[in-house]
Design a protein around this motif. Structure first.
Motif, PDB file in Angstrom:
ATOM      1  N   THR A  71      55.187  42.484   6.950  1.00 56.00           N
ATOM      2  CA  THR A  71      54.727  43.846   6.269  1.00 56.00           C
ATOM      3  C   THR A  71      55.615  44.824   6.526  1.00 56.00           C
ATOM      4  OG1 THR A  71      53.614  43.760   8.381  1.00 56.00           O
ATOM      5  CG2 THR A  71      52.440  43.088   6.509  1.00 56.00           C
ATOM      6  N   THR A  72      55.618  45.924   5.885  1.00 57.93           N
ATOM      7  CA  THR A  72      56.613  46.900   6.228  1.00 57.93           C
ATOM      8  C   THR A  72      55.829  48.265   6.254  1.00 57.93           C
ATOM      9  OG1 THR A  72      56.871  47.008   3.683  1.00 57.93           O
ATOM     10  CG2 THR A  72      58.297  46.121   4.934  1.00 57.93           C
ATOM     11  N   ASN A 106      59.612  43.996   1.601  1.00 55.75           N
ATOM     12  CA  ASN A 106      58.464  43.187   1.357  1.00 55.75           C
ATOM     13  C   ASN A 106      58.386  42.601  -0.019  1.00 55.75           C
ATOM     14  OD1 ASN A 106      55.185  43.336   0.438  1.00 55.75           O
ATOM     15  ND2 ASN A 106      55.730  42.185   2.735  1.00 55.75           N
ATOM     16  N   ASN A 108      52.251  39.187   0.214  1.00 58.15           N
ATOM     17  CA  ASN A 108      51.440  39.821   1.386  1.00 58.15           C
ATOM     18  C   ASN A 108      50.812  38.467   2.080  1.00 58.15           C
ATOM     19  OD1 ASN A 108      48.513  40.465   2.129  1.00 58.15           O
ATOM     20  ND2 ASN A 108      49.530  42.476   2.052  1.00 58.15           N
TER      21      ASN A 108
END
Lengths: 250, 106
Positions: free
Chosen positions: A35-36, A105, A108
């Motif tokens: 994640t970013t 990214n 998810n």
């Protein structure tokens, strides 16, 4: 001496950034999550690593430090500058390098089958130039997060800036698992596997580390620490490492 | 053969595990879209809310199952967390719309 004053000024500057929101508290210290940061978010992280190995009849110790500023360029792209990589050797600080990092990214870890991101880093210092690329994978299972990284690093080293005569490469992979015991406390473990290639020729001995980690969250900052023991027997590599990341949001 | 059976069992456990942990961010259903539309919200808003929830909230903590709180409680929680997670007003509303729709159709 002048360089040390510059390092101090940079370190002080990283603490004077105005009010910002958190980009996310790290669960691991060696493993990257996929994640970013959200667009426009800024976070400051400070790394401290103690490495120790047997040296004759005694022990050789090294203390490494990194100071990172992360910025969310878009909701999927995160940029970071490692303002200074430095170490303490023979009781004096020595600047090693500055680095730039991008993480993109792709998927998810909650809503997709697997979270994924691409990682790239360029590091430049007095005696080294490094390029690194990694794939970051992650899956969240409620309170459990698993992350896996695999990548390659190319390094050029020399006696002075711009004159890098030695070449080497390294393949690395790492794995981490973290369990949320409570919203402010997480427990887990990390695993690290590295293989070096001098002059991109023969592979060196693989080095493997493993150990537990813990992460503590507070309102304005987090602290995550990992203790790693070398489970192989490569003599020139540290037999124990302890890394702590102290992240702040202002 | 034994290895193959073990691998298959492991895969089944993995997939089962994935399914059971989706309750923190359940997939958008037609029923959720209907609930959202009755409040003037769209499918796209729910999608964005779900993505924001999965991306932004999980960087710090695990997602609670939607059924753990009522819709009004979820709205309050999102508002409390907004500052710490850097959510803009519109992003807050998107997450709130998604959680409200998910909760009401449980």
């Amino acid at each position: 001496m002048k360089l040390n004053h510059t390092i101090c000024a940079i370190l002080l500057g990283t603490h004077l950034i105005g009010e910002v929101a958190t980009a996310g508290d790290r669960r691991f210290t060696y493993v990257y999550e996929s994640t970013t940061s959200a667009k426009g978010e800024i976070e400051v992280e400070n790394f401290a690593t103690w490495k120790t190995r047997r040296d004759g009849s005694g022990r050789a110790n090294e203390f490494d430090f990194r100071h990172e500023i992360e910025y969310g360029v878009t909701d999927r792209l995160q940029a970071a500058i490692y303002v200074a990589d430095w170490k303490v050797s023979e009781e004096r600080p020595i600047y090693k390098a500055t680095a730039f990092e991008l993480i993109y990214n792709m998927t998810n870890p909650v809503t997709d089958l697997l979270g994924s991101a691409l990682y790239g880093e360029v590091k430049l210092g007095d005696q080294q130039f490094k390029l690194e690329g990694k794939i970051l994978l992650q899956k969240n299972f409620g309170p459990i997060v698993m992350a896996y990284n695999a990548g390659i690093e190319a390094e050029w080293e020399g006696e002075r800036f711009g004159h890098y005569e030695e070449r080497s490469g390294e393949f690395m992979e790492s794995f981490g698992v973290s369990y949320q015991v409570s919203p402010r406390f997480l427990l887990g473990g990390e695993f690290l596997h590295e293989v070096g290639f001098d002059e991109w020729q023969e592979a060196g001995d693989p080095v493997i580390y493993a150990g537990p980690n813990a992460s503590f969250r507070f309102d304005r900052f987090f602290v995550t620490t990992t203790a790693m023991v070398q489970v192989t027997a490569v003599k020139d590599e540290p037999d124990f490492q302890l890394r702590t990341i102290f992240g702040m949001h202002f | 053969m034994h290895k193959a059976k073990l691998t298959l069992a492991g895969l089944l456990l993995f997939v089962g595990g994935c399914a059971s942990f989706q309750s923190g961010a359940p997939a958008i259903t037609p029923a959720m879209v209907q609930v959202a539309q009755s409040s003037g919200d769209s499918f796209e808003k729910l999608e964005k809310g779900r993505r924001l929830l999965a991306m932004r909230c999980t960087t710090c903590h695990a997602l609670e199952p939607v059924g753990n709180y009522t819709a009004p409680e979820w709205s309050d929680i999102v508002e409390d967390m907004a500052d710490r997670s850097g959510l803009k007003n519109e992003e807050q509303r998107e997450i709130q719309a998604y959680l409200t729709a998910a909760r009401k159709t449980l």
